[in-house]
Design an enzyme around this catalytic site. Structure first.
Site, PDB file in Angstrom:
ATOM      1  N   CYS A 204      -0.593  -1.306  -2.076  1.00 36.23           N
ATOM      2  CA  CYS A 204       0.655  -0.935  -2.066  1.00 36.23           C
ATOM      3  C   CYS A 204       1.119  -0.578  -3.322  1.00 36.23           C
ATOM      4  CB  CYS A 204       1.609  -1.623  -1.287  1.00 36.23           C
ATOM      5  SG  CYS A 204       3.289  -1.153  -0.959  1.00 36.23           S
TER       6      CYS A 204
ATOM      7  N   ARG B 164       7.989  -3.609  -3.010  1.00 35.39           N
ATOM      8  CA  ARG B 164       7.029  -2.486  -2.075  1.00 35.39           C
ATOM      9  C   ARG B 164       6.568  -3.255  -0.822  1.00 35.39           C
ATOM     10  NH1 ARG B 164       6.628   2.706  -4.219  1.00 35.39           N
ATOM     11  NH2 ARG B 164       4.597   3.089  -2.995  1.00 35.39           N
TER      12      ARG B 164
ATOM     13  N   TRP C 275      -0.951  -4.139   0.307  1.00 33.28           N
ATOM     14  CA  TRP C 275      -0.601  -4.309   1.824  1.00 33.28           C
ATOM     15  C   TRP C 275      -1.800  -4.092   2.563  1.00 33.28           C
ATOM     16  CZ3 TRP C 275       0.680  -1.318   6.138  1.00 33.28           C
ATOM     17  CH2 TRP C 275       1.430  -1.854   6.726  1.00 33.28           C
TER      18      TRP C 275
ATOM     19  N   ASN D 288      -4.681   2.925  -3.439  1.00 32.19           N
ATOM     20  CA  ASN D 288      -3.678   3.060  -2.258  1.00 32.19           C
ATOM     21  C   ASN D 288      -4.006   4.272  -1.351  1.00 32.19           C
ATOM     22  OD1 ASN D 288      -2.086   0.835  -3.463  1.00 32.19           O
ATOM     23  ND2 ASN D 288      -0.434   2.045  -4.092  1.00 32.19           N
ATOM     24  N   GLY D 289      -3.699   3.899   0.079  1.00 27.82           N
ATOM     25  CA  GLY D 289      -4.134   5.053   0.989  1.00 27.82           C
ATOM     26  C   GLY D 289      -5.071   4.556   1.948  1.00 27.82           C
TER      27      GLY D 289
ATOM     28  N   GLU E  66      20.634   0.916  13.847  1.00 28.85           N
ATOM     29  CA  GLU E  66      20.348   0.551  12.604  1.00 28.85           C
ATOM     30  C   GLU E  66      20.557  -0.922  12.210  1.00 28.85           C
ATOM     31  OE1 GLU E  66      19.560   0.526   8.141  1.00 28.85           O
ATOM     32  OE2 GLU E  66      18.943   1.519   9.880  1.00 28.85           O
TER      33      GLU E  66
ATOM     34  N   LYS F 144      17.954  -3.801  11.047  1.00 32.42           N
ATOM     35  CA  LYS F 144      18.146  -4.721   9.902  1.00 32.42           C
ATOM     36  C   LYS F 144      17.910  -6.224  10.078  1.00 32.42           C
ATOM     37  CE  LYS F 144      18.659  -2.134   6.589  1.00 32.42           C
ATOM     38  NZ  LYS F 144      17.614  -1.120   7.339  1.00 32.42           N
TER      39      LYS F 144
ATOM     40  N   GLU G 216      14.053  -6.619  10.643  1.00 37.41           N
ATOM     41  CA  GLU G 216      13.354  -6.531   9.353  1.00 37.41           C
ATOM     42  C   GLU G 216      13.409  -7.851   8.351  1.00 37.41           C
ATOM     43  OE1 GLU G 216      13.202  -2.031   7.617  1.00 37.41           O
ATOM     44  OE2 GLU G 216      15.391  -2.885   7.680  1.00 37.41           O
TER      45      GLU G 216
ATOM     46  N   HIS H  77      21.710   0.497  32.865  1.00 39.71           N
ATOM     47  CA  HIS H  77      20.400   0.937  33.314  1.00 39.71           C
ATOM     48  C   HIS H  77      19.214   0.131  32.745  1.00 39.71           C
ATOM     49  CE1 HIS H  77      22.393   4.558  34.542  1.00 39.71           C
ATOM     50  NE2 HIS H  77      23.105   4.687  33.453  1.00 39.71           N
TER      51      HIS H  77
END
Length: 618
Positions: A2, A27, A73, A99-100, A491, A495, A498, A514
């Site tokens: 990362c 990151r 990462w 990275n990638g 959102e 949070k 996370e 429902h």
């Protein structure tokens, strides 16, 4: 992924690289490594865990003036010593950080193994080091190291940001980029002798040393020595680049006395509104002036459909944008997860425009969606915080957030800024359509006073912490709201998930019956976003249904609301505002609640497990 940091110059490389890796910790990563060399020897250190663990391992006295470092990462292969970067070739002369994702690595690895190459890791990255070695050995001195790298880059498929070192050429770094960010930092070039250059995947790694940078574009590679640098495309065509200045300062990227970046950035929410709207609100006219989209102003007057795309928090900002554009600008709007938009077969009428939202400007899925829309000739707009980022360069026009760096992995002030920029776009486009001057002035006036209203909420931070303490042992939450409060419920739940690792689901309150109501009991609290708006009574009815099933309720409510006290167990009040600006106030208590929950549960707030700040691979 990362984080990548590289250095070539007159300083000792180890302190520079370690410092840069520390600045990229936000990151997200699970291991770290470094290689440093001089003309006579080299040293490699790598380790599963934090950069501070790596720092304890390195030989700080080693006088290497060139080196590369990486914080990983995991994508291919578990976090471990063997999978940490750098990776090397069989002869242990070519070292690579990356990275990638190399998409064809399995095919390449199989071919290389048949030729006798021995691999030490489970990663896709290691293939690249062996591939370069194989090309060099097969040509038996007929091509240069640089040419072997170029040929290898043309063979691999996928996304990458590479930095490569060859022990046989210890005065050189080679860098390359495709769909994963990489930049070159320009050191003090006033010296008549050797110069210094830096490499990083993120500008924040370089703030201690330089603010002058050059961005690599996809399909470009560069060669760095102490005498200078040059950049070319994969067909060897030289490319001239202009140096750009990083807007951020080192102070902006520090905690400034806060225990965590996330808390600092929550408290910077009002400032984010001020910075993102400064010079853009024409309060008397009830309009917004957005210089970044003036070049496409005529095209935007003709559009009848807007497609908003983003990922995660940016996607939820886009959902709110949909409500705003349709209700106040009369523009039919759809919102798509960028990760889905790129794979389905969307129907884009010719009178459409695409609006992409990305804090970093490097989100891989969002960038791919932009490129898909480009193929059919849509006008492409962008909202991003990073000047010079890939998305900023590829869109036709756009608006910068101008909020400085956001270091915490869980986005807070960037989300607030994205909402303000969307509101400014609605004001700008709406006045060309259905919005009256009086309506425009009403919205513009509210934007001006929002920061002061947001700061009033911070007076209740101790109360929010107390509520978090009360609920910190609960592992399941249901977040609900209607209309403008529905995306805020999503959102808010995100949070909490996370950073505290508590399970939380965001739902439209109208959808509760429902299915989700089946989960409710005394051990499953609900968080309702219930400001006094056009759907307030409906939301109260949903709260009553939860209460009837012994569910505990935390409510975000408008100041002066006495009725809600009869239903909610705990209430956090926000100042009165317009319906379409209420999300900018109601999100702050939810951000603080998630923060305090994470702290009380002993979580690493700024670096939550398994997450990265900028997702630059699929």
């Amino acid at each position: 992924m990362c984080g990548i940091v590289g250095y070539i110059g007159n300083r000792k490389a180890i302190p520079v690289i370690i410092d840069g890796l520390k600045r990229l910790e936000y990151r997200g990563y699970d291991s770290a490594g470094i290689i440093v060399l001089n003309e006579n020897q080299h040293k490699v250190f790598k380790n599963k865990g934090r950069v501070t663990d790596l720092e304890k391992m390195v030989d700080s006295d080693f006088d290497g003036r060139i080196g590369i470092g990486h914080s990983r990462w995991a994508t291919h292969g578990k976090p471990s010593y063997k999978n940490s970067h750098p990776h090397w070739s069989c002869d242990k002369k070519i070292f690579v950080v990356h990275n990638g994702i190399i998409e064809n690595y399995k095919i390449l690895k199989s071919k290389l193994e048949k030729k006798g190459h021995k691999f030490n890791s489970d990663t896709d990255t290691e293939v690249f080091a062996h591939l370069i070695e194989d090309i060099l050995s097969s040509q038996k001195g007929k091509i240069t190291f640089e040419e072997a790298v170029r040929l290898a880059l043309k063979i691999i498929q996928g996304s990458y940001a590479f930095v490569i070192i060859n022990l046989d050429e210890p005065d050189k770094l080679i860098v390359a980029r495709n769909s994963s960010p990489l930049l070159i930092g320009i050191g003090d070039t006033s010296k008549e002798t050797a110069q210094e250059y830096f490499v990083a995947s993120d500008a924040s790694a370089l703030l201690s040393y330089t603010r002058g940078i050059v961005y690599l574009n996809d399909g470009e590679y560069g060669i760095l020595t102490q005498k200078g640098y040059r950049i070319a495309d994969l067909n060897r065509k030289p490319i001239q680049k202009e140096k750009q200045l990083i807007e951020w300062t080192l102070e902006e990227a520090s905690k400034q006395g806060y225990p965590h970046f996330m808390l600092k950035e929550i408290f910077e929410g009002p400032e984010a509104v001020e910075n993102s709207s400064r010079g853009r609100v024409l309060a008397k006219e009830g309009k917004a002036k957005l210089g970044g989209i003036e070049s496409v102003s005529q095209e935007l007057k003709k559009i009848n459909r807007l497609i908003i795309t983003g990922c995660g928090t940016a996607y939820y900002a886009g959902m709110l944008g949909k409500y705003m554009f349709e209700e106040y600008a009369g523009i039919a709007t759809e919102v798509d997860n960028a990760s889905e938009l790129r794979y389905r077969q969307p129907i884009f009428p010719p009178d459409s425009a695409l609006l992409s939202i990305s804090q970093s400007g490097e989100t891989a899925d969002t960038l791919a969606a932009i490129r898909e829309a480009k193929k059919i000739g849509l006008t492409i707009l962008g909202i991003t915080n990073v000047v010079g980022s890939t998305i900023a360069r590829e869109v036709d026009a756009g608006v910068y957030n101008h909020i400085g760096p956001e270091i915490g992995v869980a986005s807070t002030k960037a989300f607030i800024s994205q909402l303000i920029v969307l509101l400014l776009l609605v004001l700008h486009l709406g006045r060309d359509r259905k919005m009256s001057a009086s309506e425009g002035r009403r919205i513009a006036a509210e934007i001006v006073v929002l920061p002061s209203k947001m700061r009033r909420i911070f007076r209740f931070k101790e109360k929010i912490e107390q509520i978090a303490r009360k609920y910190s042992k609960y592992d399941n939450f249901l977040y609900m709201g209607r209309k403008y409060s529905f995306p805020i419920a999503l959102e808010g739940a995100l949070k909490l998930k996370e950073i505290s690792y508590a399970h939380a689901e965001g739902y439209s309150a109208g959808e509760m019956k429902h299915g989700p109501i089946a989960m409710i009991d005394e051990n499953f609290p609900s968080v309702f976003i219930a400001p006094k708006d056009s759907v307030y009574e409906k939301t109260l009815g949903n709260m009553e249904e939860i209460k009837a099933r012994d569910g505990k309720i935390i409510a975000i409510a408008t100041e002066g609301d006495e009725m809600i006290k009869k239903i909610a167990d705990d209430i956090i009040y926000i100042p009165k505002t317009l319906e379409l600006t209420s999300p900018l106030l109601s999100i702050i208590p939810l951000q603080l609640f998630a923060y305090y929950m994470a702290v009380l549960r002993g979580c690493d707030v700024d670096k939550p497990r398994n997450l990265a700040k900028s997702v630059t691979v699929e």
